[in-house]
Design an enzyme around this catalytic site. Sequence first.
Site, PDB file in Angstrom:
ATOM      1  N   GLY A 110       6.604 -17.906  71.629  1.00 41.75           N
ATOM      2  CA  GLY A 110       5.828 -16.874  70.959  1.00 41.75           C
ATOM      3  C   GLY A 110       4.431 -16.844  71.561  1.00 41.75           C
ATOM      4  O   GLY A 110       3.441 -16.604  70.879  1.00 41.75           O
TER       5      GLY A 110
ATOM      6  N   ASP B 129       8.115 -15.568  75.415  1.00 40.14           N
ATOM      7  CA  ASP B 129       8.011 -14.543  74.386  1.00 40.14           C
ATOM      8  C   ASP B 129       8.893 -13.385  74.809  1.00 40.14           C
ATOM      9  O   ASP B 129       9.435 -13.379  75.926  1.00 40.14           O
ATOM     10  CB  ASP B 129       6.561 -14.088  74.190  1.00 40.14           C
ATOM     11  CG  ASP B 129       6.283 -13.649  72.750  1.00 40.14           C
ATOM     12  OD1 ASP B 129       7.188 -13.044  72.123  1.00 40.14           O
ATOM     13  OD2 ASP B 129       5.170 -13.909  72.250  1.00 40.14           O
TER      14      ASP B 129
ATOM     15  N   ARG C 120       1.683 -12.036  58.755  1.00 36.98           N
ATOM     16  CA  ARG C 120       1.642 -11.451  57.417  1.00 36.98           C
ATOM     17  C   ARG C 120       0.633 -10.316  57.369  1.00 36.98           C
ATOM     18  O   ARG C 120      -0.453 -10.403  57.931  1.00 36.98           O
ATOM     19  CB  ARG C 120       1.274 -12.531  56.398  1.00 36.98           C
ATOM     20  CG  ARG C 120       1.542 -12.140  54.953  1.00 36.98           C
ATOM     21  CD  ARG C 120       1.772 -13.377  54.108  1.00 36.98           C
ATOM     22  NE  ARG C 120       0.632 -14.285  54.174  1.00 36.98           N
ATOM     23  CZ  ARG C 120      -0.358 -14.299  53.283  1.00 36.98           C
ATOM     24  NH1 ARG C 120      -0.351 -13.433  52.273  1.00 36.98           N
ATOM     25  NH2 ARG C 120      -1.349 -15.145  53.384  1.00 36.98           N
TER      26      ARG C 120
ATOM     27  N   ARG D 290       5.704 -13.701  50.789  1.00 34.34           N
ATOM     28  CA  ARG D 290       6.301 -14.777  51.592  1.00 34.34           C
ATOM     29  C   ARG D 290       7.786 -14.511  51.819  1.00 34.34           C
ATOM     30  O   ARG D 290       8.327 -14.831  52.876  1.00 34.34           O
ATOM     31  CB  ARG D 290       6.119 -16.127  50.885  1.00 34.34           C
ATOM     32  CG  ARG D 290       4.661 -16.500  50.650  1.00 34.34           C
ATOM     33  CD  ARG D 290       3.978 -17.036  51.877  1.00 34.34           C
ATOM     34  NE  ARG D 290       2.536 -17.193  51.656  1.00 34.34           N
ATOM     35  CZ  ARG D 290       1.693 -17.622  52.569  1.00 34.34           C
ATOM     36  NH1 ARG D 290       2.118 -17.918  53.777  1.00 34.34           N
ATOM     37  NH2 ARG D 290       0.403 -17.737  52.305  1.00 34.34           N
TER      38      ARG D 290
ATOM     39  N   ILE E  36       5.082 -23.668  63.456  1.00 34.10           N
ATOM     40  CA  ILE E  36       3.957 -22.922  62.885  1.00 34.10           C
ATOM     41  C   ILE E  36       4.452 -21.670  62.153  1.00 34.10           C
ATOM     42  O   ILE E  36       3.857 -21.227  61.175  1.00 34.10           O
ATOM     43  CB  ILE E  36       2.952 -22.532  63.989  1.00 34.10           C
ATOM     44  CG1 ILE E  36       2.220 -23.780  64.513  1.00 34.10           C
ATOM     45  CG2 ILE E  36       1.950 -21.493  63.504  1.00 34.10           C
ATOM     46  CD1 ILE E  36       1.311 -23.512  65.699  1.00 34.10           C
ATOM     47  N   SER E  37       5.545 -21.086  62.640  1.00 35.62           N
ATOM     48  CA  SER E  37       6.059 -19.820  62.093  1.00 35.62           C
ATOM     49  C   SER E  37       6.212 -19.906  60.584  1.00 35.62           C
ATOM     50  O   SER E  37       6.873 -20.815  60.062  1.00 35.62           O
ATOM     51  CB  SER E  37       7.409 -19.492  62.725  1.00 35.62           C
ATOM     52  OG  SER E  37       7.328 -19.472  64.128  1.00 35.62           O
TER      53      SER E  37
ATOM     54  N   ASP F 175      -4.491 -26.138  56.670  1.00 32.01           N
ATOM     55  CA  ASP F 175      -4.945 -26.415  55.307  1.00 32.01           C
ATOM     56  C   ASP F 175      -5.995 -27.522  55.314  1.00 32.01           C
ATOM     57  O   ASP F 175      -6.977 -27.480  54.565  1.00 32.01           O
ATOM     58  CB  ASP F 175      -3.757 -26.828  54.432  1.00 32.01           C
ATOM     59  CG  ASP F 175      -2.654 -25.789  54.427  1.00 32.01           C
ATOM     60  OD1 ASP F 175      -2.978 -24.588  54.446  1.00 32.01           O
ATOM     61  OD2 ASP F 175      -1.469 -26.180  54.424  1.00 32.01           O
TER      62      ASP F 175
ATOM     63  N   ARG G  40      -9.246 -26.067  56.852  1.00 28.06           N
ATOM     64  CA  ARG G  40      -9.954 -25.252  55.852  1.00 28.06           C
ATOM     65  C   ARG G  40     -10.646 -26.124  54.817  1.00 28.06           C
ATOM     66  O   ARG G  40     -11.811 -25.879  54.464  1.00 28.06           O
ATOM     67  CB  ARG G  40      -8.962 -24.299  55.157  1.00 28.06           C
ATOM     68  CG  ARG G  40      -8.570 -23.101  56.001  1.00 28.06           C
ATOM     69  CD  ARG G  40      -7.620 -22.189  55.244  1.00 28.06           C
ATOM     70  NE  ARG G  40      -7.356 -20.971  56.006  1.00 28.06           N
ATOM     71  CZ  ARG G  40      -6.160 -20.409  56.130  1.00 28.06           C
ATOM     72  NH1 ARG G  40      -5.109 -20.941  55.527  1.00 28.06           N
ATOM     73  NH2 ARG G  40      -6.014 -19.306  56.833  1.00 28.06           N
TER      74      ARG G  40
ATOM     75  N   HIS H  45       2.968 -25.653  52.552  1.00 34.80           N
ATOM     76  CA  HIS H  45       2.051 -24.848  53.368  1.00 34.80           C
ATOM     77  C   HIS H  45       2.008 -23.389  52.915  1.00 34.80           C
ATOM     78  O   HIS H  45       1.977 -22.480  53.719  1.00 34.80           O
ATOM     79  CB  HIS H  45       2.454 -24.943  54.837  1.00 34.80           C
ATOM     80  CG  HIS H  45       1.506 -24.259  55.792  1.00 34.80           C
ATOM     81  ND1 HIS H  45       0.156 -24.557  55.833  1.00 34.80           N
ATOM     82  CD2 HIS H  45       1.708 -23.301  56.722  1.00 34.80           C
ATOM     83  CE1 HIS H  45      -0.420 -23.818  56.758  1.00 34.80           C
ATOM     84  NE2 HIS H  45       0.492 -23.029  57.303  1.00 34.80           N
TER      85      HIS H  45
ATOM     86  N   MET I  66      -5.470 -20.732  63.099  1.00 33.35           N
ATOM     87  CA  MET I  66      -4.149 -21.361  63.180  1.00 33.35           C
ATOM     88  C   MET I  66      -3.897 -21.919  64.568  1.00 33.35           C
ATOM     89  O   MET I  66      -3.324 -22.994  64.723  1.00 33.35           O
ATOM     90  CB  MET I  66      -3.068 -20.342  62.812  1.00 33.35           C
ATOM     91  CG  MET I  66      -1.661 -20.940  62.713  1.00 33.35           C
ATOM     92  SD  MET I  66      -1.471 -22.161  61.405  1.00 33.35           S
ATOM     93  CE  MET I  66      -1.247 -23.657  62.389  1.00 33.35           C
TER      94      MET I  66
END
Length: 334
Positions: free
Chosen positions: A8, A34, A82, A88, A118-119, A151, A154, A180, A233
């Site tokens: 990706g 990708d 998103r 979700r 990560i997806s 997370d 942040r 997550h 991310m």
Amino acid sequence: MVKAVVLGAAGGIGQPLSLLLKNSHLVTELGLYDIVNTPGVAADLSHIATPAKVEGYLPPDDGLKKTLTGADIVVIPAGVPRKPGMTRDDLFKINAGIVEGLATGIATVAPKAFVLVISNPVNSTVPIVVEVFKKHGVFNPKRIFGVTTLDVVRASTFVAEILGDFKKAPDVTVPVVGGHSGVTIVPLLSQSSHPLPSDFTGDKYDALVHRIQFGGDEVVKAKDGAGSATLSMAYAGAEFAFKVIKAKNGEKGIIAPSFVHLTADAAGGEALKKEIGADLEYFSAPVELGPEGVVKINPLGKITDAEKKLIEAAVPDLSKNIQTGIAFTKKSNL
């Protein structure tokens, strides 16, 4: 010699993530894959004066197989970001098949690679990867990770902001456990390396927890339909990848929260289940890393009553998310 692969690599997370990996002297080869634009991304990165050789592939002519051959670590940011109003569940319906297809490629070409997912939604996509590996008879729980590092990043940033000193942000450490997404994200603020002010309670505390749990929404709203958290991310994904690579290379004492299958450390996993009071297959906990992947799943340690309530609130959603991922693979013919 370390070959890192990004699946990706032409996307909003994939490009900056690939740049960060290319910029690291820990990586000697970088494989990019990708469905569009990968050769161009690879050509662009290949001009950067760092050691890693870069190659980019598209699906035709066994592109995925070529990318994965010889991989030591595979990072998967592939999928659709998103957008405002997207739940979700909506995200899962789109990304589940993408992740399953890529996991099948890894299981058949590079089954011993460290896999960093990560997806989103990670609580469901990690179980998809695990079930695919089980189908192919190559599942090793020590080598499959859900990347929950954002997370932690942040939480560290927001605590430094509250302390009024952004220079402290790189040194602030706040364990974040659970999962997550949303309420499954549980920051253990009582264990922050830099304690919050003594009067930081009540509404102030609740607001900080909410901001850590729903920080992604903050970015989605600010980008106003133009994407989700891609740059932060990518940074978090690279930071976790570097820790895995350093541990692979023999560096000791590396601990980072990650969403893992709790059989990765049977004794630690069982102890954790008793702590959280639930028989979950997966949980994000502070994990000690080593050359083979997970060495130890650490306990939560001393937590406050407020944090216990957050974990109690997280468990039902987490259990549902995990089962959603498992159920998807059972319906699949892959």
